[in-house]
Structure formats: structure tokens, C-alpha cells
Design a protein around this motif. Structure first.
Motif, PDB file in Angstrom:
ATOM      1  N   ARG A 292       0.873  -1.173   0.000  1.00  0.00           N
ATOM      2  CA  ARG A 292       0.000   0.000   0.000  1.00  0.00           C
ATOM      3  C   ARG A 292       0.911   1.223   0.000  1.00  0.00           C
ATOM      4  N   ASN A 293       0.813   2.052  -1.043  1.00  0.00           N
ATOM      5  CA  ASN A 293       1.757   3.157  -1.258  1.00  0.00           C
ATOM      6  C   ASN A 293       0.972   4.461  -1.388  1.00  0.00           C
ATOM      7  N   LYS A 294       1.098   5.341  -0.404  1.00  0.00           N
ATOM      8  CA  LYS A 294       0.207   6.490  -0.325  1.00  0.00           C
ATOM      9  C   LYS A 294       0.947   7.807  -0.076  1.00  0.00           C
ATOM     10  N   ILE A 295       0.336   8.887  -0.599  1.00  0.00           N
ATOM     11  CA  ILE A 295       0.770  10.255  -0.305  1.00  0.00           C
ATOM     12  C   ILE A 295      -0.335  10.920   0.509  1.00  0.00           C
ATOM     13  N   LYS A 296       0.032  11.557   1.588  1.00  0.00           N
ATOM     14  CA  LYS A 296      -0.962  12.241   2.404  1.00  0.00           C
ATOM     15  C   LYS A 296      -1.079  13.692   1.932  1.00  0.00           C
ATOM     16  N   ASN A 297      -2.299  14.106   1.628  1.00  0.00           N
ATOM     17  CA  ASN A 297      -2.577  15.500   1.235  1.00  0.00           C
ATOM     18  C   ASN A 297      -1.712  15.949   0.057  1.00  0.00           C
ATOM     19  N   TYR A 298      -1.993  15.361  -1.095  1.00  0.00           N
ATOM     20  CA  TYR A 298      -1.255  15.678  -2.318  1.00  0.00           C
ATOM     21  C   TYR A 298      -1.974  16.777  -3.103  1.00  0.00           C
ATOM     22  N   ILE A 299      -1.210  17.761  -3.597  1.00  0.00           N
ATOM     23  CA  ILE A 299      -1.756  18.847  -4.418  1.00  0.00           C
ATOM     24  C   ILE A 299      -1.223  18.691  -5.834  1.00  0.00           C
ATOM     25  N   ASP A 300      -2.149  18.557  -6.791  1.00  0.00           N
ATOM     26  CA  ASP A 300      -1.786  18.390  -8.194  1.00  0.00           C
ATOM     27  C   ASP A 300      -2.018  19.701  -8.940  1.00  0.00           C
ATOM     28  N   TYR A 301      -1.117  20.016  -9.878  1.00  0.00           N
ATOM     29  CA  TYR A 301      -1.196  21.264 -10.635  1.00  0.00           C
ATOM     30  C   TYR A 301      -1.327  20.958 -12.129  1.00  0.00           C
ATOM     31  N   ILE A 302      -2.179  21.739 -12.806  1.00  0.00           N
ATOM     32  CA  ILE A 302      -2.351  21.605 -14.253  1.00  0.00           C
ATOM     33  C   ILE A 302      -2.145  22.975 -14.884  1.00  0.00           C
ATOM     34  N   ALA A 303      -1.319  23.015 -15.939  1.00  0.00           N
ATOM     35  CA  ALA A 303      -1.029  24.282 -16.619  1.00  0.00           C
ATOM     36  C   ALA A 303      -2.251  24.760 -17.400  1.00  0.00           C
ATOM     37  N   GLU A 304      -2.486  26.071 -17.361  1.00  0.00           N
ATOM     38  CA  GLU A 304      -3.630  26.669 -18.050  1.00  0.00           C
ATOM     39  C   GLU A 304      -3.122  27.642 -19.120  1.00  0.00           C
ATOM     40  N   TYR A 305      -3.773  27.585 -20.327  1.00  0.00           N
ATOM     41  CA  TYR A 305      -3.369  28.411 -21.453  1.00  0.00           C
ATOM     42  C   TYR A 305      -4.589  29.137 -22.009  1.00  0.00           C
ATOM     43  N   ASP A 306      -4.329  30.282 -22.685  1.00  0.00           N
ATOM     44  CA  ASP A 306      -5.429  30.997 -23.324  1.00  0.00           C
ATOM     45  C   ASP A 306      -5.621  30.487 -24.754  1.00  0.00           C
TER      46      ASP A 306
ATOM     47  N   PHE B 169       0.752  30.798 -21.890  1.00  0.00           N
ATOM     48  CA  PHE B 169       0.614  30.287 -20.528  1.00  0.00           C
ATOM     49  C   PHE B 169      -0.022  31.340 -19.625  1.00  0.00           C
ATOM     50  N   ILE B 170      -1.036  30.911 -18.851  1.00  0.00           N
ATOM     51  CA  ILE B 170      -1.725  31.812 -17.922  1.00  0.00           C
ATOM     52  C   ILE B 170      -1.305  31.536 -16.488  1.00  0.00           C
ATOM     53  N   GLY B 171      -1.323  30.278 -16.087  1.00  0.00           N
ATOM     54  CA  GLY B 171      -1.002  29.924 -14.706  1.00  0.00           C
ATOM     55  C   GLY B 171      -1.271  28.451 -14.458  1.00  0.00           C
ATOM     56  N   MET B 172      -1.404  28.094 -13.161  1.00  0.00           N
ATOM     57  CA  MET B 172      -1.605  26.705 -12.778  1.00  0.00           C
ATOM     58  C   MET B 172      -2.891  26.586 -11.965  1.00  0.00           C
ATOM     59  N   GLN B 173      -3.667  25.537 -12.238  1.00  0.00           N
ATOM     60  CA  GLN B 173      -4.848  25.221 -11.429  1.00  0.00           C
ATOM     61  C   GLN B 173      -4.496  24.072 -10.496  1.00  0.00           C
ATOM     62  N   ALA B 174      -4.864  24.202  -9.223  1.00  0.00           N
ATOM     63  CA  ALA B 174      -4.513  23.224  -8.205  1.00  0.00           C
ATOM     64  C   ALA B 174      -5.725  22.405  -7.777  1.00  0.00           C
ATOM     65  N   THR B 175      -5.485  21.113  -7.538  1.00  0.00           N
ATOM     66  CA  THR B 175      -6.518  20.213  -7.013  1.00  0.00           C
ATOM     67  C   THR B 175      -5.893  19.394  -5.895  1.00  0.00           C
TER      68      THR B 175
ATOM     69  N   TYR C 277       0.516  14.014 -19.072  1.00  0.00           N
ATOM     70  CA  TYR C 277       0.443  15.420 -18.680  1.00  0.00           C
ATOM     71  C   TYR C 277      -0.891  15.983 -19.151  1.00  0.00           C
ATOM     72  N   SER C 278      -1.357  17.004 -18.467  1.00  0.00           N
ATOM     73  CA  SER C 278      -2.650  17.612 -18.781  1.00  0.00           C
ATOM     74  C   SER C 278      -2.492  19.111 -18.956  1.00  0.00           C
ATOM     75  N   SER C 279      -3.394  19.694 -19.726  1.00  0.00           N
ATOM     76  CA  SER C 279      -3.420  21.131 -19.960  1.00  0.00           C
ATOM     77  C   SER C 279      -4.870  21.604 -19.967  1.00  0.00           C
ATOM     78  N   ILE C 280      -5.076  22.849 -19.583  1.00  0.00           N
ATOM     79  CA  ILE C 280      -6.420  23.439 -19.580  1.00  0.00           C
ATOM     80  C   ILE C 280      -6.450  24.591 -20.579  1.00  0.00           C
ATOM     81  N   TYR C 281      -7.439  24.543 -21.482  1.00  0.00           N
ATOM     82  CA  TYR C 281      -7.658  25.578 -22.486  1.00  0.00           C
ATOM     83  C   TYR C 281      -9.061  26.156 -22.295  1.00  0.00           C
ATOM     84  N   PRO C 282      -9.361  27.242 -22.966  1.00  0.00           N
ATOM     85  CA  PRO C 282     -10.714  27.808 -22.833  1.00  0.00           C
ATOM     86  C   PRO C 282     -11.817  26.808 -23.213  1.00  0.00           C
TER      87      PRO C 282
END
Length: 835
Positions: A686-700, A705-711, A805-810
Motif C-alpha cells: 500500500r503506497n500512499k501520499i498524504k494530502n497531495y496537491i496536483d497542478y495543471i497548466a492553463e493556457y489561453d 501560458f496563464i497559470g496553474m490550477q490546483a486540485t 500530462y494535462s493542460s487546460i484551455y478555454p
């Protein structure tokens, strides 16, 4: 009574006795007996930890604290027993049993030291409270068909291997307990092998090295103190070829699928004048690879000379590896792999400005084979590297109580990877734009090379002191220096600016000094209990200067001081079984990419720390060798990818506060009969990370590049950490010299990032192999071995590695998955001659 009547009565008695003997014969044959005894030296002092083996059987025992042993459940018959102990001559005895027997051994000291003393300081022993697996020379030879060394140790607990080219030759990787190569410590004769900056191991730089290896020990978890970067997943301790008394010559050849060819020549002088020996090997391996244009052209040699004195040993090794490997490290897009035409069109639309510039690139993407597709088309899109190693190993036995072993070493490496790049800005290479026909041109197609030129040198040492038979001390350590140069060249451009082929468009340096010292203490309290303590101090000074590949200035100066304590105990339940438990601490510095890819303005990454608990039970008798181990690996500030990228689009790792790996491992070998044997292991975790924050790059809409969205994720699985890894092997020996092995390995699903997202995973796979070997002799040839290895006999279609990898567009979020398919059914055939 008449004589006639007497004779009849006597004959009747004999007949009855004979009949009873015949009736009872199966009972005697089925009766179970034991062989017990002791192993000592000539002075009468017991030798605990001596090895006792039944010849021609895959069974053996280790003597207890009093030097005693006992084989149980043996059938009536004749047995040949061999007793061995480091520094002593092996002794062989034959015994015929029809009842319990006692057989004692008295060993004589060797006239010279054994090569094993070279690696003893960093090895775990049979009395260690450490989780480990030993692989001997015979097993290495049986599995050596030319594939890289990770595939030879693939069948050990918790190990997962992968191949970029899909067939085990070229760029290959290994994970132990889910930890990648940068967290697996590799030593060769106690000398660090991991690259000092990336901390990874590039097995392609040591082709056919297995042909020069005598044995390997794999420790899982932190393990014992060793030299080099901290072991967070495990360590692989390799010992090269040892003493051979007689002269020999070998010709080893393999050939098989995908144009794979291995040729090896080995020569050895044997012992000359009782003092000298010389050994050499020359190898070449070629393979087209399963993946399109995944070819490898590999060459290597190994030379060794040794002097054996009465109380000392000097061995000098010189070995080298040269590789030319076509790049296959971009993988296959998911839509291409799955045969999803609409998805592939979308992938093409999203990446045509970055990956598919030409019509040929586009046609290849849509028209090539789904599983063997390789994006690259440039004929010299390859990796070229040469690595030369020099080792001087020395051991000295000053007295029965005090000894020393140490080594001087130097490694020189130099090479580059070449790549064709479309539409590159001149400014990215520090070049001015050019004017053609009155128009300014700011971009060009070009060919570039990125170079690494490095030197690694230093020494290792260990003093061993045995004041009394139940107490031992080892004081050891190492000091090593690394000097690395990173630079790039443009060797061709469609539009020439004012550069030239020799000009460096970036220059970076990495200087690393690594010092460590450890003290190991083993204390045998009584016949039942053994205690150990292991204290290590490590200092690392690491400076990164110059410019990186994007021509950004580098100026990092870091100094780390690590204290790595370890302690444990082993309790011997009886002569066949023991239980153990240990606690260890490991610390590890960030690697080069953690600094140079870091986004501007962020604090430098912190070192990682691991607290490791191991506990287990081991059992060994004449037919069964088994163990079960439970572990907990608790990380502080583990460095992982979070999806963050820098201004150049490069991903970088960040520290996460808490993460862990917990699991149970089983490993067993069972000799069913003289014809059948069973080997199996399992790793459940069992292999776990406690309280992990993932970031995805956002573009117009203009792809700026605009910034990063966190989850935030509460407790996701750690990437590339399967919860289940299983292995089983059935060995059948129908006649002398002939063996068939059926192997099967299951690897559970793995996630390609730390979000535990089902759409970004590697599916579980179950792959089976078959290996056949036949040994026989002909006049003038000591041994002929014919081997056949059939991999993936059921033609499983699977992928052992990938990235995402993931990216966010309009217009929404886009996720790109890439996979590394492995070969379907394929084979290798070997012919090995020993003279």
C-alpha cells in the motif's frame, strides 16, 4: 530331528526373512533420516555462518552460533555434502545413510584471501536483520541471453523492469518496491555506480556486464550502510568475477527475435605460480528492438588481474562500455496505441506545432503499426556514450582478528545525444537572426547535440575487527568526487547564423563531493540472539554553475550533513529458522534536475528522509528455503512530480510532507523431488501520499501560458507503485544436464501520476516465459550449453511504462498519455562453449 527336516526348516526361515525384507523394503526406502554435525577450523573454534550444501540439490543450510547444522527428512541413500566458509578451503564429504548420521567438517584456511572479502563490508549476512536476496553465478548464467542486467534480476521480490525498445536491450529501467532508479543504490565491488547528479543508473552503458558478474545481493528498503547515494527503495550490490584455479576459455553466443545478436569471448589464465591470475572478456550486442528504429549497437570489455599473497589480495579491474542507441524514449500516444482514429486526429491537432512538423511525420503517425510506432524519423536520432572504469581493490588479513579492504577507482564518461529540431528560434541558441533576400529570418531547422563529459573518482575502505568470536566491528566509508560538464552544440542548421560546429550554446558544471563513514557492530548474545547497530555519517557538497540547456544562469551551492542510524536483532528459533526486526533511517539529497528545472523564485528543494521498519521470519531446511517480511517505509519531504512546470515547460519535483509504503513480501524455493523444484515470491503493498496537491497548466486561446490550477487529493497512490507483484517458476529436470523452467509474473495496475486517476494508468499484466537449458560434453570441450528463452509465450499485449500530462484551455481540459509497449512472443537461443 533329521538332517532333511532341519534343512527344510532352515530354508523356511530364510524364505520368511526374505519375504519380510521385501515387504519392509518400501518402508525403509520411505523412512526419513537426518544428517547433523558441526563445522570448525583446525584449532577447534566453531565457524558460525558456514555454508553446508547437498551436492546436486538446490538446498543448503547455514551453521548456527555454535557452528552446528542439521538436515532433516532425508531418504535413505548416498549424499555428498560440501562445507564452505569465506577465507577457508571448501571440503566435500560423502555419506551413506540408513539411519541418522553425524558428519563433522574441519576447514583449513586458504593460502590466500577469497575475493568475497572485497564486498563483505557492505553486504548483509545470514545473521543480519535485513531484507535481502542473493543471486549466484549459476542463476545469472542461466538467465543471461544478452538482455540488460535488470531483466536478469527481474524475478526477485517487488522488482518491476521496463524497456524503451520493448525487448530488454538498450535503455531499460528497474523499480524496487515502486522506487525508481534514482532511489536504488548500485555498487560494483563496493564502489558507487549511480550517476552522481541524476542519481539514476544507465544499464545501457554496461552491456553484457552480467557475463563478468560472480554474484549479486539485492537489499530492499534502506538496508545496511553502503557507499553512494542513499538507498530509498533498495540497493543492488554487484561482485565481479572471482578466483578460478584452472585456465579456461568460453565462447558465448545468442541470437533471436528483432535481429538480436550477442557474441562474448572469455579467457582466464587460472592460478599462475600459486599467486597470479588474469581474466578477460570481449562482448558485442546488437538488436533492432521491438519498437520501430529502436536499435542498439553495444560493445564492452572487461579485464582483470589479481595477486594472491598469503595474507593479502590485490585485484585490478579495467572495464568499458560503449553504446549507440536510437532514441525510443517518447513512447506511443494513447490514441495511436488503442487504434482510436478520432482520438488520434485530436492528438495530432493539439501537437502538430510541437511534434509533427513535416508531411512524413504526419503520415507515419497515422499509417505505422500501433504498438511499434516511434515518433522520430531523423536517421541519427541516437544516443552515444562511452564509459571507462578503473578499479584497484586490495584486502589484507593482518591477523585472525584484524583485516582491511579498500579500493581506488576512476570512471571517465563522455557522450551526447543527437536530435533534429524543427523551427527553432536563433535566440534560443544565442545566435542572431539572419537576413535572406532582404527579409529577416528568426527560425531554422537544425541538428543539435547535448553533451555530458564527466569524471568520477575516489576511494572506499573498511577495517574489520573481531576481538572475540561473538563480537565484530567494521569501520568503513568512502570519499568520492564528481566533476561533470554539460554543454550543447548546433552541428547543422538550414539557415546558418554566425555560429560554428564547435561552439557551445550553453555550458553547465556540476561538482559533487561525497564523504561517508560508518561503524557496524554485530554482537552474538547467546546461541539464540544476535544484535547489530550501524551508524553512518554522510556529507555531500554539491555545486551547480554555468548555464542550463535553456541558457539560464545556474548558481546553486548546497551542503548536506546526514546521520543514518540502523539497529536490529535476529532471534534463532532453532537451527532452521529465525525471526528478525530492524529500524533504519535514510537521507537523500535532491538531484540535478530538482535544481535546474525549478521555477524561478521558489526555494530550493529540501532533502528527503526515510524511516524504515523491517520484520520477518526465515526458514531453511534440506528442501524448503522460505521467508516472509513485513515493512513500513515512512517518508518526510519525499520529492515527487506534482504537475508543476517552469517557464521552459520542464516539469520539476516538489517536496510532499508525508508519504509511505507498507507491505508484505514472501519468497520461497521448494525442492519437490530430484526432478521438480518450485520458486515463488509475492509483494503486496500500500503506497500512499498524504494530502497531495496536483497542478495543471492553463493556457489561453493563443496557447499562451496563464497559470496553474490546483486540485487537492486526500490519500492517492504513489505513481508507478503496483499494489501486487507476483512471480512463480516451475523447474523440471527430466534427465541429467537438462532443465525446463516455466516462469510467470504478474504486475498490478500502476498510475502514471499521483492523482490515482483511472484514465492515467498502466493496466495490470501477466507475462509468462519459458527457459530450456541442456548441458553436455564432447571430447575436447569441458561443457556445451544450449539455451532457449521464449519470452511472453502467450503473446500478452502490455505496457510496462508511460507518462502523462494535462493542460487546460478555454475549450476544456486535455490529457495526453504516452505508453511504452513491450514485445509479444519472442525468443533468444544461446550456444555456450567452455574449454
Amino acid at each position: 530331528m533329521s538332517m532333511k527336516h532341519y534343512l527344510k526348516t532352515s530354508q523356511l526361515k530364510k524364505s520368511i526373512i526374505a519375504a519380510l525384507a521385501v515387504l519392509l523394503l518400501p518402508c525403509f526406502a520411505m523412512a526419513q533420516f537426518s544428517i547433523s554435525g558441526s563445522v570448525s577450523e583446525k584449532s577447534g573454534q566453531a565457524l558460525p555462518g558456514a555454508s553446508i550444501r547437498l551436492k546436486h540439490k538446490a538446498t543448503g543450510l547455514i551453521t548456527d552460533a555454535q557452528g552446528k547444522y542439521q538436515f532433516h527428512n532425508l531418504k535413505a541413500g548416498t549424499y555428498v555434502l560440501t562445507a564452505s566458509y569465506i577465507g577457508y578451503l571448501s571440503t566435500e564429504k560423502t555419506v551413506r545413510i540408513a539411519t541418522d548420521a553425524t558428519l563433522d567438517f574441519v576447514l583449513s584456511p586458504q593460502a590466500f584471501l577469497a575475493d568475497e572479502v572485497i564486498v563483505r563490508a557492505t553486504r548483509a549476512g545470514d545473521r543480519s536483520a535485513t531484507t535481502y536476496k542473493n543471486i549466484g553465478k549459476t542463476e545469472i548464467e542461466q538467465n543471461n541471453f544478452g538482455q540488460d542486467l535488470p531483466f536478469i534480476i527481474n524475478n526477485t521480490p517487488g522488482v518491476v523492469v521496463t524497456s524503451d525498445a520493448g525487448a530488454g536491450v538498450g535503455y531499460t529501467g528497474i523499480r524496487i518496491r515502486g522506487s525508481d532508479a534514482s532511489r536504488v543504490n548500485i555498487t560494483v565491488n563496493g564502489i558507487p555506480y549511480n550517476d552522481s547528479e541524476s542519481q539514476g543508473t544507465f544499464w545501457v552503458n554496461m552491456p553484457d556486464f552480467a557475463s563478468s558478474v560472480d554474484n549479486i545481493q539485492i537489499q530492499r528498503g534502506v538496508g545496511t550502510s553502503t557507499n553512494g547515494a542513499g538507498a530509498f527503495g533498495g540497493s543492488v550490490n554487484i561482485q565481479t568475477g572471482s578466483f578460478s584455479e584452472n585456465a579456461y576459455a568460453e565462447l558465448n553466443n545468442s541470437a533471436g527475435s528483432f535481429g538480436t545478436l550477442k557474441n562474448t569471448v572469455k579467457l582466464g589464465s587460472g592460478l599462475i605460480d600459486g599467486k597470479w591470475s588474469f581474466d578477460g572478456r570481449l562482448s558485442r550486442i546488437k538488436s533492432d528492438g521491438f519498437v520501430d528504429r529502436g536499435a542498439s549497437d553495444l560493445k564492452s570489455y572487461f579485464l582483470s588481474g589479481a595477486y594472491y599473497g598469503k595474507t593479502d589480495l590485490l585485484r585490478v579491474n579495467v572495464f568499458s562500455g560503449q553504446e549507440k542507441t536510437y532514441q525510443a524514449w517518447n513512447g506511443v500516444p494513447e490514441a495511436k496505441l488503442r487504434g482510436n482514429l478520432e482520438g488520434l486526429k485530436e492528438h495530432y491537432a493539439n501537437n502538430r506545432d510541437y511534434l509533427y512538423y513535416t508531411e512524413a511525420d504526419s503520415l507515419k503517425l497515422f499509417n505505422s503499426n500501433n504498438r511499434t510506432y516511434n515518433q522520430f524519423t531523423y536517421k541519427d536520432q541516437n544516443d552515444n556514450y562511452t564509459q571507462n572504469h578503473y578499479q584497484a581493490l586490495y584486502a589484507k588479513q593482518f591477523s585472525e582478528k584484524f583485516s582491511f579492504n579498500g579500493a581506488l577507482h576512476y570512471t571517465a564518461g563522455k557522450g551526447y545525444f543527437e536530435e533534429y529540431k524543427n523551427g527553432q528560434k536563433f535566440s534560443k541558441y544565442g545566435l542572431p537572426d539572419v537576413t535572406i533576400g532582404g527579409s529577416s529570418v528568426s527560425r531554422t531547422n537544425l541538428v543539435r547535440r547535448r553533451w555530458l563529459d564527466n569524471d568520477f573518482y575516489g576511494f572506499t575502505y573498511a577495517f574489520n575487527y573481531l576481538p572475540v568470536s561473538d563480537l565484530s566491528f567494521t569501520l568503513g566509508g568512502a570519499y568520492n568526487q564528481y566533476r561533470g560538464k554539460h554543454f550543447g552544440q548546433v552541428i547543422w542548421a538550414e539557415y546558418a547564423s554566425n555560429g560554428d560546429n564547435d561552439r557551445h550554446y550553453y555550458d553547465g558544471k556540476g561538482n559533487k563531493d561525497d564523504f561517508n563513514s560508518f561503524l557496524k557492530v554485530n554482537y552474538t548474545v547467546d546461541d539464540k540472539l544476535n544484535l547489530f547497530a550501524d551508524l553512518q555519517y554522510r556529507n555531500v557538497a554539491y555545486a551547480i554553475t554555468g548555464t542550463d540547456k535553456n541558457r539560464n544562469a545556474l548558481d546553486f551551492h548546497n551542503n548536506y550533513n546526514f546521520f543514518n542510524p540502523k539497529a536490529g536483532a535476529t532471534y534463532f528459533v532453532d537451527g532452521q529458522s529465525n525471526v528478525y526486526a530492524s529500524f533504519s533511517v535514510g537521507n537523500k539529497e535532491p538531484n540535478r534536475d530538482d535544481f535546474i528545472n525549478l521555477k524561478s523564485g521558489l526555494p530550493v528543494p529540501k532533502p528527503e528522509q526515510l524511516n524504515n521498519i523491517e520484520a520477518g521470519y526465515r526458514f531453511k531446511n534440506s528442501s524448503l528455503d522460505a521467508g516472509i517480511n513485513v515493512y513500513g517505509m515512512f517518508y518526510k519531504d519525499q520529492l515527487i512530480f506534482t504537475g508543476e512546470i517552469n517557464d521552459g515547460g520542464d516539469p520539476y519535483r516538489q517536496n510532499v510532507d508525508k508519504s509511505s509504503r507498507m507491505g508484505i513480501e514472501l519468497d520461497a524455493s521448494y525442492v519437490i523431488s530430484q526432478q521438480f523444484a518450485l520458486n515463488a515470491n509475492a509483494a503486496l503493498s500500500r503506497n500512499k501520499i498524504k494530502n497531495y496537491i496536483d497542478y495543471i497548466a492553463e493556457y489561453d486561446a493563443n496557447f499562451d501560458f496563464i497559470g496553474m490550477q490546483a486540485t487537492t487529493y486526500a490519500s492517492p497512490d504513489i505513481a508507478f507503485s503496483p499494489n501486487t507483484v507476483l512471480f512463480g517458476e516451475l523447474v523440471y529436470k527430466p534427465l541429467s544436464g537438462f532443465a525446463i523452467a516455466l516462469q510467470s509474473k504478474y504486475v498490478g495496475r500502476q498510475y502514471m501520476d499521483n492523482t490515482q486517476n483511472e484514465s492515467r494508468r498502466l493496466d495490470a499484466y501477466w507475462v509468462s516465459n519459458a527457459r530450456l537449458g541442456y548441458d553436455f560434453r564432447l571430447k575436447g570441450i569441458k561443457n556445451i550449453n544450449i539455451g532457449v528463452l521464449v519470452n511472453n509465450i502467450f503473446n500478452e499485449k502490455y505496457e510496462s511504462n508511460g507518462y502523462t500530462y494535462s493542460s487546460i484551455y478555454p475549450w476544456g481540459k486535455t490529457t495526453e498519455n504516452f505508453y511504452f509497449p513491450q514485445a509479444g512472443t519472442n525468443f533468444l537461443i544461446s550456444l555456450n562453449l567452455k574449454f
